[in-house]
Write a protein that holds these residues in place. Structure first.
Motif, PDB file in Angstrom:
ATOM      1  N   SER A  54     -68.176 -34.044  21.718  1.00 35.43           N
ATOM      2  CA  SER A  54     -67.483 -35.302  21.983  1.00 35.43           C
ATOM      3  C   SER A  54     -67.434 -36.146  20.720  1.00 35.43           C
TER       4      SER A  54
ATOM      5  N   LYS B 226     -65.354 -33.585  25.485  1.00 41.10           N
ATOM      6  CA  LYS B 226     -65.083 -34.853  26.160  1.00 41.10           C
ATOM      7  C   LYS B 226     -64.859 -35.933  25.111  1.00 41.10           C
TER       8      LYS B 226
ATOM      9  N   ILE C 150     -62.293 -36.926  23.364  1.00 39.11           N
ATOM     10  CA  ILE C 150     -61.576 -36.505  22.167  1.00 39.11           C
ATOM     11  C   ILE C 150     -60.251 -37.264  22.099  1.00 39.11           C
ATOM     12  N   LYS C 151     -59.948 -37.853  20.941  1.00 42.49           N
ATOM     13  CA  LYS C 151     -58.696 -38.573  20.747  1.00 42.49           C
ATOM     14  C   LYS C 151     -57.890 -37.889  19.645  1.00 42.49           C
TER      15      LYS C 151
ATOM     16  N   LEU D 212     -56.699 -26.309  27.066  1.00 39.98           N
ATOM     17  CA  LEU D 212     -57.890 -27.096  27.361  1.00 39.98           C
ATOM     18  C   LEU D 212     -58.663 -26.466  28.498  1.00 39.98           C
TER      19      LEU D 212
ATOM     20  N   ALA E  20     -62.457 -29.814  29.809  1.00 41.58           N
ATOM     21  CA  ALA E  20     -62.236 -30.990  28.958  1.00 41.58           C
ATOM     22  C   ALA E  20     -62.217 -32.242  29.824  1.00 41.58           C
TER      23      ALA E  20
ATOM     24  N   MET F  29     -59.625 -36.864  27.600  1.00 45.04           N
ATOM     25  CA  MET F  29     -58.969 -36.404  26.379  1.00 45.04           C
ATOM     26  C   MET F  29     -57.584 -37.025  26.269  1.00 45.04           C
TER      27      MET F  29
ATOM     28  N   SER G 245     -60.511 -29.300  34.163  1.00 42.92           N
ATOM     29  CA  SER G 245     -60.555 -30.479  33.311  1.00 42.92           C
ATOM     30  C   SER G 245     -60.220 -31.747  34.085  1.00 42.92           C
TER      31      SER G 245
ATOM     32  N   ILE H  59     -56.952 -36.060  31.609  1.00 42.11           N
ATOM     33  CA  ILE H  59     -56.230 -35.572  30.441  1.00 42.11           C
ATOM     34  C   ILE H  59     -54.953 -36.394  30.304  1.00 42.11           C
TER      35      ILE H  59
END
Length: 516
Positions: free
Chosen positions: A371, A423, A425-426, A445, A448, A451, A473, A476
Motif C-alpha cells: 500500500s 491497497k 494505490i493512486k 487487479l 485490490a 485503488m 477486489s 476500484i
C-alpha cells in the motif's frame, strides 16, 4: 532550512584539512604493473595517518596490490594515468568485516577497505581496476566448488564499513571481482562524478548503499554487470535514510535502480531524480521489501528508460532472511508508505524475462498488502504480443522467495499494469503504447482495495476481451480514461467485485460494453 543544513554539511566535508601529500613511490611502490605493492602502499597510508592526515598520491603508472586499508583523515589521490590494479590471486585479499549476502553466500573480501574510519576519500582522475575476469580465471583453477558458491570469495573493489565523512569523486572504478563499491552503515557520504565500468563476472553491482545515512550521489556514469545503483540493508540496525541521487546514467545486466533484496532495515527519505536508465537486462526500477524493510518517503522522479526489461517492479514479501548470523534477528514483514514514482518514460525491449512483456508489476502477499504508493505521469511503450491464453494464468505467490521479475513469470496476465494484494494505490496519468497487438488487458487487479486509476490512455488493440480485469477486489475507481480501438468489454470481473467498481468520465469506443 533543510537545503541550508545540507549545504553546511557538504561544506563541512569539503573543509577537512589534510596536512601532507605523500607519494607511494617514496615507500617503494613500483609502477610496473607486476611488482606487488601492498606493503609499500599501506606504509604510505600509515605514515600519512601518523603525521595527522593528508593525501596519499598515486602518480602515473600501474600499481599492483592486494587488500589496502584506509586510515583516519587520509585521502587517496590519483593523478591522471595512475592505475591501481587488483591482484589476480584471491589469497592476496583479506576479509575485515565478513557477512552473508542475499543469496546466502559469505562475502566481504575487498581491494580497498575502510572499517570504523572517518574523514577518508578517493579522488582524482585515475583508475582503480580489479581485473575481475583475470581474477576469476585464476580462481576457478584452484576452487572447484560450483560458481554459485565460490564467487563470494572474490573481492569487492571498494568497501566502506561504519565510517563517517567519506568522499569518492572523479575516479574510475573498473572490473571488480564481485561488487564494485559497497558502503555499509556509514554516514555523510559524497559520491560525485564517478565512472564505473564493471562487467565480465557475475555480481558486479555498481554503487551499493547498505544501511547508510546522509548520502549524496550525483553525476555518475555506471555500466555494471549487476544492479547499477542498489540500496540494501543487510542489517536491521541502520536504515538507508536521508539520501539524494541525481543526474545519473545507469546501464546494467540486472536493474538500473533497486532497493533490496537484502532489506532488513528501512529505506526512508530518499529522493532520486533526473536519471537515464538504458539497456538493462532485468528491470528498470525495482523496490523490494522482503526481509522487513519499511520503504517510506521515497520519491523517484524524472526518469527516462530506453531498452529496458520490465520497467517497474514493486514487491512486498515475507522472505525474512537474516544476513549477519549471530549479530541480528529476524524482522516482521515490512510495508510501503508514501512512495511516489512520477514523470517516468520507459521503452521496453522486444524480448524480456517474461514470455510477453509487462510494464509494471505491483504485488504484496495475502496477509500483507502492498500500500501507500502513488504513480504519476507514467508513459511506457511495450512490444505487445500477449495471447488470450495468458490471461488465465495463475501467477506464483512466492511469499518467501527471492524477489525478481522471473519469480512471478513466465506469464503475467496484463501487458500494462498487474497488481495483486494491494491497497490504497493512486495512479494519475498512466499511458501505454504498443508496437504490436496484445490480447491481454492493459490492467489486471486481484485482491485490490481502495485503488484509483485516473487519466489513463489505453492504445487500440484488436480482438482483446477487455481493457481491465478485476478479481476479488473492492472500491476500484477508474476515472477520466481514454480507451481506443475495439474491445468487447471495458471490464471483465467476478460477480463480487462488479458492484465495487466505480466509473466516471471515461471516454470509450461507442460499441464497447462496460462489463462482461
Amino acid at each position: 532550512m533543510k537545503k541550508l543544513i545540507l549545504l553546511i554539511w557538504f561544506a563541512g566535508i569539503a573543509a577537512v584539512v589534510y596536512a601532507e601529500d605523500v607519494l607511494i613511490t617514496r615507500f617503494g611502490a613500483k609502477p610496473d604493473g607486476h611488482t606487488m605493492n601492498t606493503v609499500a602502499i599501506q606504509k604510505a597510508i600509515d605514515y600519512c595517518y601518523n603525521k595527522g592526515g593528508g593525501r596519499v598520491i598515486f602518480p602515473k603508472g600501474d600499481f599492483l596490490t592486494g587488500t589496502i586499508e584506509f586510515r583516519d583523515n587520509v585521502k587517496l589521490h590519483f593523478e591522471k594515468d595512475a592505475r591501481l590494479l587488483g591482484s589476480t590471486n584471491v589469497e592476496d585479499y583479506r576479509n575485515v568485516d565478513p557477512f552473508t549476502e542475499g543469496l546466502g553466500i559469505d562475502v566481504g573480501w575487498a581491494l580497498l577497505v575502510a572499517v570504523d574510519r572517518e574523514n577518508i576519500g578517493i579522488e582524482g582522475y585515475g583508475v582503480i581496476d580489479g581485473q575481475g575476469s583475470a581474477l576469476k580465471a585464476a580462481h576457478i583453477l584452484k576452487d572447484t566448488r560450483p560458481e554459485g558458491q565460490r564467487w563470494g570469495r572474490r573481492p569487492f573493489l571498494l568497501r566502506v564499513v561504519r565510517c563517517n565523512n567519506v568522499t569518492v569523486k572523479d575516479i574510475s572504478l573498473n572490473y571488480a571481482g564481485a561488487w564494485t563499491s559497497h558502503y555499509f552503515q556509514s554516514r555523510n557520504i559524497l559520491i560525485q562524478n564517478v565512472k564505473i565500468r564493471s562487467v565480465g563476472v557475475a555480481h558486479n553491482d555498481g554503487i551499493g548503499i547498505d544501511g547508510c545515512q546522509k548520502v549524496a550521489i550525483s553525476n555518475c556514469d555506471v555500466v555494471s554487470g549487476d544492479d547499477a545503483l542498489v540500496f540494501k540493508t543487510t542489517s536491521s540496525k541502520m536504515a538507508c535514510k536521508d539520501i539524494t541521487v541525481k543526474n545519473m546514467r545507469l546501464k546494467s545486466n540486472q536493474a538500473g535502480i533497486k532497493m533490496g533484496t537484502e532489506s532488513m532495515a528501512g529505506f526512508e527519505n530518499i529522493d532520486i531524480k533526473n536519471c537515464y536508465i538504458y539497456d538493462t537486462k532485468n528491470g528498470g526500477i525495482k523496490l523490494l521489501s522482503v526481509d522487513g524493510a519499511r520503504i517510506k518517503n521515497v520519491t523517484i522522479a524524472d526518469i527516462k528508460m530506453d531498452d529496458v526489461r520490465t520497467p517497474v517492479l514493486l514487491r512486498l514479501g515475507s522472505r525474512l532472511n537474516v544476513f549477519r548470523k549471530g549479530q541480528d534477528q529476524q524482522q516482521p514483514t515490512g510495508y510501503f508508505e508514501n512512495v511516489v514514482l512520477k514523470n517516468i518514460k520507459a521503452v521496453s525491449v522486444d524480448s524480456t524475462q517474461l514470455k510477453s512483456a509487462t510494464g509494471i508489476l505491483i504485488t504484496g502477499v495475502p496477509n500483507h498488502k502492498l500500500s501507500g504508493v502513488t504513480l504519476e505521469n507514467i508513459l511506457i511503450e511495450l512490444p505487445g504480443g500477449g495471447t488470450a491464453e495468458e490471461i488465465n494464468v495463475n501467477v506464483p505467490e512466492a511469499i518467501d522467495q527471492y524477489p525478481e521479475v522471473k519469480t512471478f513469470g513466465p506469464v503475467i496476465p496484463a501487458y500494462g499494469l498487474w497488481a495483486r494484494h494491494v491497497k490504497d494505490i493512486k495512479i494519475k496519468g498512466l499511458q501505454f503504447r504498443l508496437r504490436s497487438n496484445d490480447l491481454r488487458p492493459a490492467l489486471f487487479l486481484q485482491d485490490a482495495t481502495n485503488m484509483l486509476v485516473r487519466d489513463a490512455v489505453i492504445p487500440a488493440t484488436e480482438d482483446a476481451a477487455s481493457t481491465v480485469q478485476v478479481k476479488q477486489s473492492a472500491n476500484i475507481n477508474l476515472q477520466g480514461w481514454k480507451v481506443y480501438g475495439s474491445i468487447r468489454s471495458l471490464i471483465v470481473t467476478d460477480e463480487a467485485s462488479r458492484s465495487q467498481i466505480h466509473l466516471e468520465k471515461n471516454r470509450l469506443p461507442r460499441e464497447q460494453n462496460l462489463f462482461q
